[in-house]
Design an enzyme around this catalytic site. Structure first.
Site, mmCIF file in Angstrom:
data_model
loop_
_atom_site.group_PDB
_atom_site.id
_atom_site.type_symbol
_atom_site.label_atom_id
_atom_site.label_comp_id
_atom_site.label_asym_id
_atom_site.label_seq_id
_atom_site.Cartn_x
_atom_site.Cartn_y
_atom_site.Cartn_z
ATOM 1 N N ILE A 1 3.298 0.531 2.172
ATOM 2 C CA ILE A 1 3.059 1.389 1.022
ATOM 3 C C ILE A 1 2.142 0.659 0.047
ATOM 4 O O ILE A 1 2.508 -0.375 -0.509
ATOM 5 C CB ILE A 1 4.386 1.792 0.344
ATOM 6 C CG1 ILE A 1 5.284 2.549 1.331
ATOM 7 C CG2 ILE A 1 4.119 2.638 -0.897
ATOM 8 C CD1 ILE A 1 4.680 3.790 1.951
ATOM 9 N N LYS B 1 4.229 4.072 -6.610
ATOM 10 C CA LYS B 1 4.576 5.178 -7.506
ATOM 11 C C LYS B 1 3.962 6.504 -7.018
ATOM 12 O O LYS B 1 4.637 7.527 -6.931
ATOM 13 C CB LYS B 1 4.095 4.863 -8.926
ATOM 14 C CG LYS B 1 4.551 5.883 -9.942
ATOM 15 C CD LYS B 1 4.080 5.564 -11.333
ATOM 16 C CE LYS B 1 5.089 4.697 -12.071
ATOM 17 N NZ LYS B 1 4.780 4.571 -13.506
ATOM 18 N N THR B 2 2.677 6.471 -6.668
ATOM 19 C CA THR B 2 2.046 7.718 -6.226
ATOM 20 C C THR B 2 2.524 8.105 -4.824
ATOM 21 O O THR B 2 2.591 9.286 -4.491
ATOM 22 C CB THR B 2 0.507 7.600 -6.252
ATOM 23 O OG1 THR B 2 0.126 6.454 -5.498
ATOM 24 C CG2 THR B 2 -0.007 7.475 -7.666
ATOM 25 N N GLN C 1 4.115 11.680 -3.712
ATOM 26 C CA GLN C 1 3.653 12.482 -2.579
ATOM 27 C C GLN C 1 4.842 13.009 -1.781
ATOM 28 O O GLN C 1 4.870 14.172 -1.374
ATOM 29 C CB GLN C 1 2.814 11.617 -1.635
ATOM 30 C CG GLN C 1 1.407 11.443 -2.065
ATOM 31 C CD GLN C 1 0.525 12.444 -1.348
ATOM 32 O OE1 GLN C 1 0.593 13.632 -1.611
ATOM 33 N NE2 GLN C 1 -0.296 11.968 -0.446
ATOM 34 N N GLY D 1 -0.909 7.462 6.865
ATOM 35 C CA GLY D 1 -0.998 8.584 5.922
ATOM 36 C C GLY D 1 0.355 9.164 5.562
ATOM 37 O O GLY D 1 1.345 8.982 6.261
ATOM 38 N N GLY E 1 0.487 12.360 3.144
ATOM 39 C CA GLY E 1 0.427 13.686 2.516
ATOM 40 C C GLY E 1 1.053 14.778 3.371
ATOM 41 O O GLY E 1 1.739 15.663 2.862
ATOM 42 N N GLU E 2 0.834 14.708 4.660
ATOM 43 C CA GLU E 2 1.333 15.773 5.542
ATOM 44 C C GLU E 2 2.810 15.573 5.886
ATOM 45 O O GLU E 2 3.606 16.506 5.808
ATOM 46 C CB GLU E 2 0.519 15.851 6.838
ATOM 47 C CG GLU E 2 -0.969 15.555 6.721
ATOM 48 C CD GLU E 2 -1.758 16.553 5.900
ATOM 49 O OE1 GLU E 2 -1.364 17.725 5.831
ATOM 50 O OE2 GLU E 2 -2.779 16.133 5.308
#
Lengths: 327, 208, 712
Positions: C602, C606-607, C611, C675, C677-678
């Site tokens: 990671i 935080k972001t 997500q 990744g 996001g998905e």
């Protein structure tokens, strides 16, 4: 949006007078429904009469009657100490409606005057007898999941979208109306109407009339009342079905009961037969269930809203359970 | 509009003069239909605009604005297009998302459903007016700390709503915050972080 | 601005801009002489335009033009046939009299104010020759066809339909309705032709280079004559992965009126003009022996597309490698309907597929009387059974345990309807999500100044995940420069190229280029230091001064190596939920969520957490509330607004626990990241459906799970 003339008035008499002069004029108060409808081209008044400066914002107990001015905002009523204490059902219903922002804008009179949220009414390319009489009802054989199961007509199966009005119908409220001749008073349950052959008319307010205030008599239901709103998400959504339930109990015996439903009819749907059945009986699950069956008499569904024939009685039982358990 | 000044209220005299000169029009009611007909007849549209516009005085973030606008202009479009205060967002334009939330006389409202002319003499606070100089409002700082946003588009509305939520006394529990913040949709799904930010500001007990 | 609470360096680098209203989105740029476009949508679903009466609109005050196919300026790329990017019938806006879907723009009114443009648009009268349309998926399902690329259409490992021969079998159909991305920011564009041959646009795009390329080839002007600006994007979730015909229309209109034209489409147009997650039908067959060993998996899927383009997505892919069944077969077809072309929506086809596969896995576990986690572990794939090679990294077994412990999985009873709180039935569910951990090619320019500041530039995008924030942390990791001294510039087509932000690949792709650029800067500095008899630990100011340089600069292109062909690279998620279902009203509440990410190292905690939280919220929508409904009599969406299309609100969302495995992947990229996001969304809806079954004993295979379905 068509441009329009805009004027401001400061007295109800002037407001009623200017409305009488111009058939294409409309009052605007909060604007939360009217501006939306104007943007969509559903309505196109040529003149707007801004009534926000008319002194009709009062919320006060006068003797045994609570007076709520037509221009009191939904938030002001919901948060008012007397309303919260003596009419919690109204406070709960108001807070179940819309969002905090909209409740800050929307007024009591405007809430009563809001139009249905039927998608066919809102889309000017679709048929809708309420928007354009004679074009047919798009919902009857279309997307009617949100639609009415009581009091429908060939012409229209739309529902009234308000939460506040459901509570006011249950609370035996009266509506005070002003017209050029003076004032008149009608029972809240007679304010809105069923669609019949003229669904373009939502209520019995005449073209030159203005809602001045709502009056609610003090009652004995405050301790055991509950507003249940069943919807597709937890907040900020219109009701699939809602139930306003108020009970006066004496060691589990029902002395008095008031029941009204939302999301099921063209007007707030008061359940007088179910009330009559429950009065004098014990507040038991069995009696609640029997009452809910009585309440469903005459119901009719249109396909996608078939589930309401089950959801509506279940919601009556749940609302009564909740009202009872508040003690 | 770039070529418009904020203070573009037409001279009252010129309007009166126009009305006097234009006997054809003084004979008619000033309805939009009339104006339309004027447009049809290719009457100079600047005159048509004079018919349609009305004066409006507003206080926005402490600055007074004397304007002349069409009644159909919403407070949201006035802020974004005329006053270039683009912090207030258009997300749905129908009061269904809360991105346009501003304070009018200290009360949170959806500016997309408010006609600008209905705000005569009122004080509007937008996200641009929340910080004090270079110091962020505690709610703005808390949103950064708790990452209460992703794309940032709903954020000004969320923050204006959040400040009001605390002031209203509707931020005393997580359940209350969730309910009273439900008028602000966040599609990125930052809700839990938004709740944390508001809870922290509420608990700090400071003035918001 | 000062931020008294801001102590954590990992706060978003654009946080202050976003909380103060300073962040400018495409519609917020003020250009001199700006004009406003408003679309006139088709009111029919299929047919031909026979006439456009725009006289009244043209005479209305402030109107500059009514642009339509009758008077549009020439678009060279539309004139030429078979020219990229207008292959096989992409909707050539204002270049055809054919109507392919309801709401297709037939004209654009351009006026000097927004209000005047809206009004005039309502005056345009269009006449049509109407043809019979087809928008009903169920009614037309027999017309489904394999996509153009046959390799994605069919897959067989071992024997096809082998599940049928097993001791225990499951065969079920699953339906996902059309969903709409609905980012909060409305779509549109602001365009201005600086000269006859050069255009500047302010766009809402997930890829400035892609937008630049599309405009360049559509108008047949050189790439460098198209400037695309898109610094802030108010959410995309996939819908801004292509340059939509309406954007081309804005560029056309700007050419026509020779002034800047701004178009912001309406919320209802967001349902028709900028894609959607397509309606999909799926059938899953699972076969296992009595011990719970999977013997066969079959997965058939049909997804909707438009009549004029083949849209495809990876609905059945997960099924090929997630579990180690010896026999697997899949098929994928598309069904053309008279709707706009769909576009990938967060966790695209994989989210659709995972709903079906992970629901079916739960159904099979129940049939076997096994715990769903134990059943999955029994069929755990240590290596990729599809491609017969190792995973680059996979800690899903560990993730199951971490998530189960955090949620309190032990409270779950294998038989449904065992947990109750008053009128609420309580249930627990879990599921797995997976998405390719892809990496592409990107270029980053880095400038390291004597005062210690570091400037990084790449034509990447940030639709919300926090691209700049992540990149700054990558750079910090390589160079040790404090994050507040690093600036990452993106959203500008004149910057060094980067791919569009999609497929969860930005960190892997652009992050790698940042890593490589910073590594090169570090080496350059070390060289300079050595050449001038200094140490690399000396302050940069002194090293540069000694070398008489104001700064050092590199531009570095970075590509994946051949590890991508040696290893299967996937990012995984495990979602655990607790739901409460009200027996009488059918209301479902998600009351607890634990999402575990197995997504490598990671980089930006935080972001990254945000997500995962956001994906879970999107997952609640997919599971419980979202459905775009068409009235097929008219071919038109009937709930095309935020009051009737229910995205979750704050009150729908409980606290969300996010756990990261946080172990670097040795092969994906220099950061060891994968990744996110998905995977944040993929599988979530199945976890909810499985929990609803555990609570109620009712299996709901058609999303969303609304009260009516619980009561039926």
């Amino acid at each position: 949006m068509i441009n329009f003339q805009y004027i401001r008035t400061t007295t109800s008499k002037a407001a009623v007078d200017s409305l009488g002069k111009d058939k294409t004029a409309k009052f605007i108060a909060g604007g939360t429904n009217l501006v939306d409808l104007m943007k969509r081209g559903v309505t196109a008044p040529e003149k707007l009469i801004d009534i926000n400066n008319v002194p009709l914002k009062q919320i006060e107990l006068k003797g045994n009657i609570l007076h709520i001015g037509a221009l009191a905002t939904n938030a002001a009523v919901a948060e008012h100490a007397v309303v919260k204490q003596r009419f919690p059902l109204l406070s709960q219903a108001l807070n179940a409606g819309a969002s905090a922002q909209l409740r800050n804008m929307a007024t009591v009179g405007g809430n009563m005057m809001q139009r249905t949220r039927c998608g066919y009414f809102y889309d000017i390319t679709m048929p809708c007898n309420k928007r354009e009489p004679g074009t047919g009802c798009g919902a009857k054989e279309g997307y009617n999941r949100m639609h009415a199961i009581f009091g429908t007509s060939e012409a229209c199966i739309a529902v009234h979208p308000s939460d506040m009005c459901i509570a006011l119908a249950a609370l035996d409220a009266q509506v005070v109306i002003m017209n050029p001749k003076g004032e008149r008073k009608i029972s809240f349950v007679d304010f809105h109407r069923l669609p019949g052959a003229t669904p373009e008319k939502d209520n019995n307010l005449q073209a030159n009339e203005m809602i001045i205030r709502v009056e609610i008599p003090l009652n004995t239901l405050a301790e055991n009342s509950y507003y249940l709103k069943v919807r597709d998400r937890a907040s900020y959504a219109f009701a699939l079905v809602s139930v306003a339930a108020g009970l006066e109990l004496k060691s589990n015996r029902i002395i008095k009961v008031r029941l009204a439903m939302g999301g099921v009819a063209h007007k707030p749907w008061r359940l007088t037969e179910a009330e009559a059945f429950l009065t004098g009986k014990d507040a038991t699950e069995v009696n609640f269930k029997l009452a809910s069956e009585i309440a469903l008499k005459g119901s009719k569904s249109f396909g996608q809203n078939n589930f309401k024939l089950k959801l509506a009685p279940n919601s009556i039982i749940e609302a009564l359970n909740q009202a009872k358990s508040k003690a | 509009m770039a070529d418009k000044k904020t203070n573009n209220c037409p001279e009252k005299d010129s309007r009166r003069d126009f009305l006097k000169q234009s006997t054809l029009y003084t004979a008619l009611a000033l309805t939009p239909v009339t104006v339309l007909k004027a447009a049809d007849k290719k009457v100079d549209e600047r005159f048509a605009a004079l018919f349609e516009k009305i004066p409006l005085t507003l206080n926005v973030n402490g600055s007074k604005h004397a304007l002349s606008i069409e009644p159909r202009v919403t407070l949201l479009d006035l802020l974004r297009e005329e006053l270039q205060l683009t912090g207030t967002k258009k997300g749905c334009d129908h009061g269904q998302c809360g991105a346009c939330t501003v304070h009018v006389d200290g009360v949170r409202v959806n500016s997309c459903l408010s006609l600008a002319v209905m705000n005569e003499g009122k004080s509007i606070t937008t996200i641009e007016g929340l910080a004090t100089g270079d110091t962020l409002h505690p709610m703005q700082a808390a949103f950064i700390k708790h990452d209460g946003f992703q794309c940032g588009y709903c954020t000004p509305g969320q923050i204006m709503s959040a400040v009001a939520c605390v002031r209203e006394g509707h931020a005393k529990s997580k359940a209350d915050i969730r309910e009273y913040m439900s008028g602000n949709i966040c599609r990125c799904g930052a809700y839990p972080n938004i709740v944390d930010a508001i809870e922290e500001v509420q608990k700090s007990g400071g003035t918001v | 601005m000062k931020n008294s609470l801001l102590k954590d360096d990992t706060d978003r680098v654009d946080g202050i801009d976003k909380v103060t209203g300073k962040a400018k989105y495409f519609a917020e740029y003020q250009l001199p002489g700006i004009t406003y476009g408003v679309l006139v949508p088709s009111t029919i679903t299929k047919g031909t335009i026979t006439g456009i009466d725009s006289k009244a609109a043209e005479r209305a005050p402030g109107v500059l033009a009514v642009v339509s196919h009758l008077n549009r300026p020439e678009v060279k790329g539309y004139e030429a046939s078979n020219t990229k990017p207008v292959p096989n019938g992409t909707l050539k806006i204002f270049y055809t009299d054919k109507i392919a879907f309801n709401g297709q723009p037939v004209a654009m009114v351009v006026a000097d104010t927004y209000e005047r443009a809206v009004y005039a648009a309502a005056l345009v009268k269009v006449s049509y020759n109407k043809e019979i349309h087809a928008t009903d998926f169920d009614e037309n399902i027999s017309k489904a066809k394999p996509p153009r690329n046959p390799s994605s259409a069919f897959y067989v490992r071992g024997e096809a339909e082998a599940y049928k021969n097993s001791a225990v079998t499951i065969e079920q159909e699953y339906i996902l309705p059309t969903e709409t991305h609905n980012p909060m920011e409305l779509h549109g564009m602001l365009a201005h032709w600086d000269t006859e041959n050069r255009v500047t646009v302010y766009a809402k795009t997930q890829g400035v280079k892609a937008t630049q390329n599309t405009i360049s080839s559509t108008f047949m002007i050189p790439m460098e004559n198209v400037q695309v600006n898109s610094e802030f994007v108010g959410g995309g979730f996939g819908m801004a992965l292509r340059t939509w015909p309406v954007e081309i229309a804005v560029v056309m209109a700007a050419k026509k009126v020779k002034r800047p034209v701004k178009l912001v489409i309406t919320r209802d147009q967001m349902f028709t003009l900028v894609g959607h997650r397509p309606h999909a039908w799926q059938k899953i067959g699972l076969g296992a022996d009595q011990d719970g060993v999977l013997k066969g998996i079959t997965h058939h899927a049909i997804g909707q597309t438009s009549s004029y383009e083949d849209f495809t997505e990876n609905i059945v892919n997960m099924t090929k490698f997630m579990y180690k069944s010896p026999n697997v077969n899949t098929s994928y077809k598309i069904l053309p309907l008279d709707v706009g072309t769909p576009i990938w929506m967060r966790g695209p086809g994989e989210a659709t597929g995972a709903f079906a596969l992970e629901s079916a896995m739960d159904e099979m576990a129940h049939a076997l009387k096994m715990d769903p986690i134990a059943f999955r572990l029994k069929n755990y794939a240590e290596t990729d059974p599809e491609k017969n090679r190792p995973f680059s990294s996979k800690y899903v077994d560990e993730a199951y345990k971490l998530g189960a412990d955090k949620l309190g999985w032990s409270k779950r009873k294998n038989e449904p309807r065992q947990n109750k709180e008053g009128q609420w039935l309580v249930g627990y569910g879990m599921s797995t999500g997976v998405f390719s951990a892809g990496r592409g090619k990107a270029t980053v320019r880095g400038v390291w100044y004597a005062d210690g500041r570091l400037l990084l530039q790449s034509a990447s995008s940030d639709i919300g995940p926090g691209t700049g924030t992540g990149m700054v942390q990558v750079a910090h990791g390589v160079l040790g420069v404090p994050v507040n001294k690093i600036t990452f510039e993106l959203g500008d087509s004149s910057l060094p190229p980067a791919p569009s932000q999609g497929g969860s690949a930005t960190m892997s792709t652009v992050g790698s280029a940042v890593h490589d650029a910073c590594t090169a800067l570090k080496n350059n500095l070390a060289e300079l230091a050595a050449n001038s008899g200094m140490s690399v630990t000396d302050p940069i100011a002194e090293i540069l001064k000694k070398n008489n340089l104001p700064s050092i600069e590199v531009t570095k292109e970075s590509s994946p190596g051949n590890d991508q062909s040696k290893y299967s690279m996937y990012s995984f998620s495990i979602h655990f939920v607790e739901v409460k279902v009200h027996e009488l009203t059918g209301v479902v509440k998600v009351s607890k969520i634990v999402s575990v990410g197995d997504s490598g190292k990671i980089v930006s905690p935080k972001t990254a957490r945000s997500q995962m939280v956001g994906g879970a919220v999107g997952g609640i929508g997919m599971a419980l509330t979202e459905e775009s409904v068409i009235d097929h009599r008219y071919g038109k969406f009937i709930n095309n607004n935020f009051a009737d299309y229910h995205v979750p609100v704050n009150a729908d969302v409980p606290d969300i626990d996010v756990i990261f495995i946080n172990k670097p992947d040795p092969y994906t990229n220099p950061m060891g990241a994968k990744g996110m996001g998905e995977i944040a969304l993929i599988g979530f809806s199945a976890a909810v459906a499985n929990a609803v079954f555990n609570a109620t004993g009712k299996r709901i295979r058609t999303l969303p799970i609304t009260p009516d379905k619980i009561l039926s």
